[in-house]
Design a protein around this motif. Structure first.
Motif, PDB file in Angstrom:
ATOM      1  N   SER A   1       0.832  -1.209   0.000  1.00  0.00           N
ATOM      2  CA  SER A   1       0.000   0.000   0.000  1.00  0.00           C
ATOM      3  C   SER A   1       0.862   1.253   0.000  1.00  0.00           C
ATOM      4  O   SER A   1       0.534   2.246  -0.670  1.00  0.00           O
ATOM      5  N   THR A   2       1.962   1.216   0.723  1.00  0.00           N
ATOM      6  CA  THR A   2       2.891   2.351   0.721  1.00  0.00           C
ATOM      7  C   THR A   2       3.366   2.633  -0.699  1.00  0.00           C
ATOM      8  O   THR A   2       3.410   3.790  -1.139  1.00  0.00           O
ATOM      9  N   LEU A   3       3.681   1.579  -1.439  1.00  0.00           N
ATOM     10  CA  LEU A   3       4.141   1.735  -2.822  1.00  0.00           C
ATOM     11  C   LEU A   3       3.059   2.431  -3.671  1.00  0.00           C
ATOM     12  O   LEU A   3       3.348   3.370  -4.414  1.00  0.00           O
ATOM     13  N   LEU A   4       1.809   2.001  -3.520  1.00  0.00           N
ATOM     14  CA  LEU A   4       0.735   2.624  -4.319  1.00  0.00           C
ATOM     15  C   LEU A   4       0.514   4.082  -3.917  1.00  0.00           C
ATOM     16  O   LEU A   4       0.299   4.938  -4.774  1.00  0.00           O
ATOM     17  N   HIS A   5       0.562   4.354  -2.610  1.00  0.00           N
ATOM     18  CA  HIS A   5       0.382   5.747  -2.165  1.00  0.00           C
ATOM     19  C   HIS A   5       1.472   6.652  -2.749  1.00  0.00           C
ATOM     20  O   HIS A   5       1.198   7.763  -3.177  1.00  0.00           O
ATOM     21  N   LEU A   6       2.694   6.159  -2.763  1.00  0.00           N
ATOM     22  CA  LEU A   6       3.796   6.953  -3.318  1.00  0.00           C
ATOM     23  C   LEU A   6       3.634   7.128  -4.823  1.00  0.00           C
ATOM     24  O   LEU A   6       3.845   8.215  -5.363  1.00  0.00           O
ATOM     25  N   ALA A   7       3.226   6.044  -5.507  1.00  0.00           N
ATOM     26  CA  ALA A   7       3.057   6.102  -6.968  1.00  0.00           C
ATOM     27  C   ALA A   7       1.967   7.098  -7.336  1.00  0.00           C
ATOM     28  O   ALA A   7       2.027   7.716  -8.393  1.00  0.00           O
ATOM     29  N   GLY A   8       0.982   7.258  -6.454  1.00  0.00           N
ATOM     30  CA  GLY A   8      -0.131   8.153  -6.752  1.00  0.00           C
ATOM     31  C   GLY A   8       0.046   9.545  -6.195  1.00  0.00           C
ATOM     32  O   GLY A   8      -0.863  10.372  -6.287  1.00  0.00           O
ATOM     33  N   GLY A   9       1.196   9.829  -5.601  1.00  0.00           N
ATOM     34  CA  GLY A   9       1.422  11.169  -5.061  1.00  0.00           C
ATOM     35  C   GLY A   9       0.611  11.467  -3.819  1.00  0.00           C
ATOM     36  O   GLY A   9       0.437  12.620  -3.430  1.00  0.00           O
ATOM     37  N   LEU A  10       0.098  10.422  -3.155  1.00  0.00           N
ATOM     38  CA  LEU A  10      -0.649  10.617  -1.906  1.00  0.00           C
ATOM     39  C   LEU A  10       0.304  10.649  -0.717  1.00  0.00           C
ATOM     40  O   LEU A  10      -0.091  10.970   0.399  1.00  0.00           O
ATOM     41  N   ASP A  11       1.551  10.292  -0.964  1.00  0.00           N
ATOM     42  CA  ASP A  11       2.572  10.233   0.078  1.00  0.00           C
ATOM     43  C   ASP A  11       3.882  10.533  -0.643  1.00  0.00           C
ATOM     44  O   ASP A  11       3.969  10.376  -1.865  1.00  0.00           O
ATOM     45  N   SER A  12       4.896  11.004   0.064  1.00  0.00           N
ATOM     46  CA  SER A  12       6.163  11.282  -0.632  1.00  0.00           C
ATOM     47  C   SER A  12       7.310  10.514   0.001  1.00  0.00           C
ATOM     48  O   SER A  12       7.297  10.224   1.201  1.00  0.00           O
ATOM     49  N   PRO A  13       8.305  10.171  -0.827  1.00  0.00           N
ATOM     50  CA  PRO A  13       9.405   9.336  -0.346  1.00  0.00           C
ATOM     51  C   PRO A  13      10.379  10.116   0.536  1.00  0.00           C
ATOM     52  O   PRO A  13      10.470  11.335   0.443  1.00  0.00           O
ATOM     53  N   ASP A  14      11.096   9.391   1.397  1.00  0.00           N
ATOM     54  CA  ASP A  14      12.183   9.986   2.171  1.00  0.00           C
ATOM     55  C   ASP A  14      13.455  10.053   1.341  1.00  0.00           C
ATOM     56  O   ASP A  14      14.320  10.882   1.582  1.00  0.00           O
ATOM     57  N   ALA A  15      13.573   9.140   0.374  1.00  0.00           N
ATOM     58  CA  ALA A  15      14.704   9.176  -0.555  1.00  0.00           C
ATOM     59  C   ALA A  15      14.247   8.592  -1.880  1.00  0.00           C
ATOM     60  O   ALA A  15      13.281   7.831  -1.928  1.00  0.00           O
ATOM     61  N   GLY A  16      14.942   8.971  -2.951  1.00  0.00           N
ATOM     62  CA  GLY A  16      14.572   8.505  -4.274  1.00  0.00           C
ATOM     63  C   GLY A  16      13.492   9.376  -4.869  1.00  0.00           C
ATOM     64  O   GLY A  16      13.083  10.373  -4.262  1.00  0.00           O
ATOM     65  N   GLU A  17      13.038   9.023  -6.091  1.00  0.00           N
ATOM     66  CA  GLU A  17      11.990   9.844  -6.698  1.00  0.00           C
ATOM     67  C   GLU A  17      10.971   9.023  -7.462  1.00  0.00           C
ATOM     68  O   GLU A  17      11.237   7.904  -7.894  1.00  0.00           O
ATOM     69  N   VAL A  18       9.801   9.642  -7.604  1.00  0.00           N
ATOM     70  CA  VAL A  18       8.674   9.015  -8.297  1.00  0.00           C
ATOM     71  C   VAL A  18       8.300   9.920  -9.456  1.00  0.00           C
ATOM     72  O   VAL A  18       8.122  11.123  -9.261  1.00  0.00           O
ATOM     73  N   ALA A  19       8.213   9.347 -10.668  1.00  0.00           N
ATOM     74  CA  ALA A  19       7.788  10.129 -11.828  1.00  0.00           C
ATOM     75  C   ALA A  19       6.551   9.495 -12.453  1.00  0.00           C
ATOM     76  O   ALA A  19       6.482   8.274 -12.595  1.00  0.00           O
ATOM     77  N   VAL A  20       5.572  10.331 -12.791  1.00  0.00           N
ATOM     78  CA  VAL A  20       4.371   9.885 -13.488  1.00  0.00           C
ATOM     79  C   VAL A  20       4.297  10.653 -14.794  1.00  0.00           C
ATOM     80  O   VAL A  20       4.333  11.892 -14.782  1.00  0.00           O
ATOM     81  N   ASP A  21       4.254   9.910 -15.899  1.00  0.00           N
ATOM     82  CA  ASP A  21       4.208  10.549 -17.212  1.00  0.00           C
ATOM     83  C   ASP A  21       5.390  11.499 -17.394  1.00  0.00           C
ATOM     84  O   ASP A  21       5.237  12.582 -17.955  1.00  0.00           O
ATOM     85  N   GLY A  22       6.529  11.109 -16.859  1.00  0.00           N
ATOM     86  CA  GLY A  22       7.733  11.913 -17.012  1.00  0.00           C
ATOM     87  C   GLY A  22       7.865  13.071 -16.046  1.00  0.00           C
ATOM     88  O   GLY A  22       8.887  13.762 -16.037  1.00  0.00           O
ATOM     89  N   GLN A  23       6.860  13.307 -15.214  1.00  0.00           N
ATOM     90  CA  GLN A  23       6.939  14.416 -14.264  1.00  0.00           C
ATOM     91  C   GLN A  23       7.342  13.893 -12.888  1.00  0.00           C
ATOM     92  O   GLN A  23       6.662  13.024 -12.330  1.00  0.00           O
ATOM     93  N   VAL A  24       8.443  14.428 -12.368  1.00  0.00           N
ATOM     94  CA  VAL A  24       8.901  13.999 -11.045  1.00  0.00           C
ATOM     95  C   VAL A  24       8.004  14.665 -10.002  1.00  0.00           C
ATOM     96  O   VAL A  24       7.956  15.893  -9.899  1.00  0.00           O
ATOM     97  N   LEU A  25       7.289  13.831  -9.235  1.00  0.00           N
ATOM     98  CA  LEU A  25       6.250  14.370  -8.345  1.00  0.00           C
ATOM     99  C   LEU A  25       6.815  15.352  -7.327  1.00  0.00           C
ATOM    100  O   LEU A  25       6.179  16.358  -7.022  1.00  0.00           O
ATOM    101  N   GLY A  26       8.017  15.061  -6.824  1.00  0.00           N
ATOM    102  CA  GLY A  26       8.609  15.905  -5.791  1.00  0.00           C
ATOM    103  C   GLY A  26       8.956  17.311  -6.266  1.00  0.00           C
ATOM    104  O   GLY A  26       9.197  18.188  -5.451  1.00  0.00           O
ATOM    105  N   THR A  27       8.982  17.528  -7.588  1.00  0.00           N
ATOM    106  CA  THR A  27       9.332  18.856  -8.100  1.00  0.00           C
ATOM    107  C   THR A  27       8.089  19.693  -8.416  1.00  0.00           C
ATOM    108  O   THR A  27       8.209  20.856  -8.796  1.00  0.00           O
ATOM    109  N   LEU A  28       6.899  19.091  -8.281  1.00  0.00           N
ATOM    110  CA  LEU A  28       5.679  19.809  -8.648  1.00  0.00           C
ATOM    111  C   LEU A  28       5.178  20.674  -7.496  1.00  0.00           C
ATOM    112  O   LEU A  28       5.346  20.321  -6.329  1.00  0.00           O
TER     113      LEU A  28
END
Ligand code: ADP
Ligand code: MG
Length: 239
Positions: A46-73
């Motif tokens: 569930s943690t993985l899905l929350h991070l993939a959906g931008g409902l939660d953010s990582p302590d390290a590393g990055e998540v991109a959806v459609d080429g957009q890095v969520l942490g930079t939005l």
């Protein structure tokens, strides 16, 4: 890639009681791909899905959806990306009881600024495409669990959603309804180029996926094509 997790780590809590829910996880999901995630309770699914959906953010590393890095939005950009590009199906379906099926499905589009008439036509067309037209005017209370599940998936895929995240969407269903849900997800991947990540405990459901990712203690411990056993079960069931 529609979804990319790069060395994603997420810890919950602090100090001695902290839990590493995800530990340097890499995952890439391409358009049209359905990826199943399996693993014991507490392994980080569930943690993985929350991070993939931008409902939660990582302590390290990055998540991109459609080429957009969520942490930079910016928060507004993230909210818009979540609304337009990402669809969620949770175990507790979150259908709104006072709205009919078609109203539930059109809601995300109305929230996105679509005029009501257009949102309604779009939702009806989708329900029809998914074989759910007969449910359009029903309220959740008058639907079976399987029907609610399918409407929840319709709501998750409506519009231009590129990524569908489903956390044990078949949990409470009999095996027949579970198959319907999987067929529906598979169809959106094959026909609309949607990418989907499905958390499941059921090897038969994982058999619909292009790949199965196994998590344990927040780490990816194995990644395979669907289990041969699951495939042969499916084939046996279809005969
Ligand atoms: P799964 O979905 O595979 O059962 P989760 O992602 O829900 O696993 O949880 C992974 C680990 O992180 C578990 O040890 C869980 O107890 C812990 N965890 C999850 N969410 C929280 C939270 N909000 N606060 C503290 N610990 C959490
Ligand atoms: Mg879970």
């Amino acid at each position: 890639m529609i979804l990319e997790l790069r060395a994603v780590t997420r810890r919950h809590g602090t100090g001695a009681s902290s839990v590493t829910a995800l530990d340097a996880v890499d995952l890439r999901v391409a358009p049209g791909e359905l990826v199943a995630v399996m693993g014991p309770s507490g392994s980080g699914k569930s943690t993985l899905l929350h991070l993939a959906g931008g409902l939660d953010s990582p302590d390290a590393g990055e998540v991109a959806v459609d080429g957009q890095v969520l942490g930079t939005l910016r928060p507004r950009q993230l909210a818009a990306l979540r609304r337009r590009s990402i669809g969620y199906v949770f175990q507790q379906l979150n259908l709104i009881p006072s709205l009919t099926a078609v109203e539930n499905v059109m809601l995300p589009r109305e929230l996105d600024g679509r005029p009501t008439g257009r949102a309604r036509r779009e939702a009806l067309a989708l329900l029809d495409e998914l074989g759910l037209a007969e449910l359009a005017d029903r309220f959740p209370d008058d639907m079976s669990g399987g029907q609610m599940q399918r409407v929840a998936i319709a709501r998750a895929v409506v519009g231009e959603r590129r990524l569908i995240l489903a956390d044990e969407p078949t949990g409470a269903l009999d095996s027949h309804s579970g198959e319907d849900v999987l067929r529906l997800l598979r169809g959106r991947c094959d026909d609309a180029g949607v990418a989907a990540v499905l958390v499941t405990h059921d090897a038969r459901h994982a058999g619909w996926a292009d790949r199965v990712v196994f998590l344990r203690d927040g780490r990816v411990v194995d990644e395979t094509a669907p289990l041969p056993a699951a495939e042969s079960l499916l084939t046996a069931g279809a005969e």
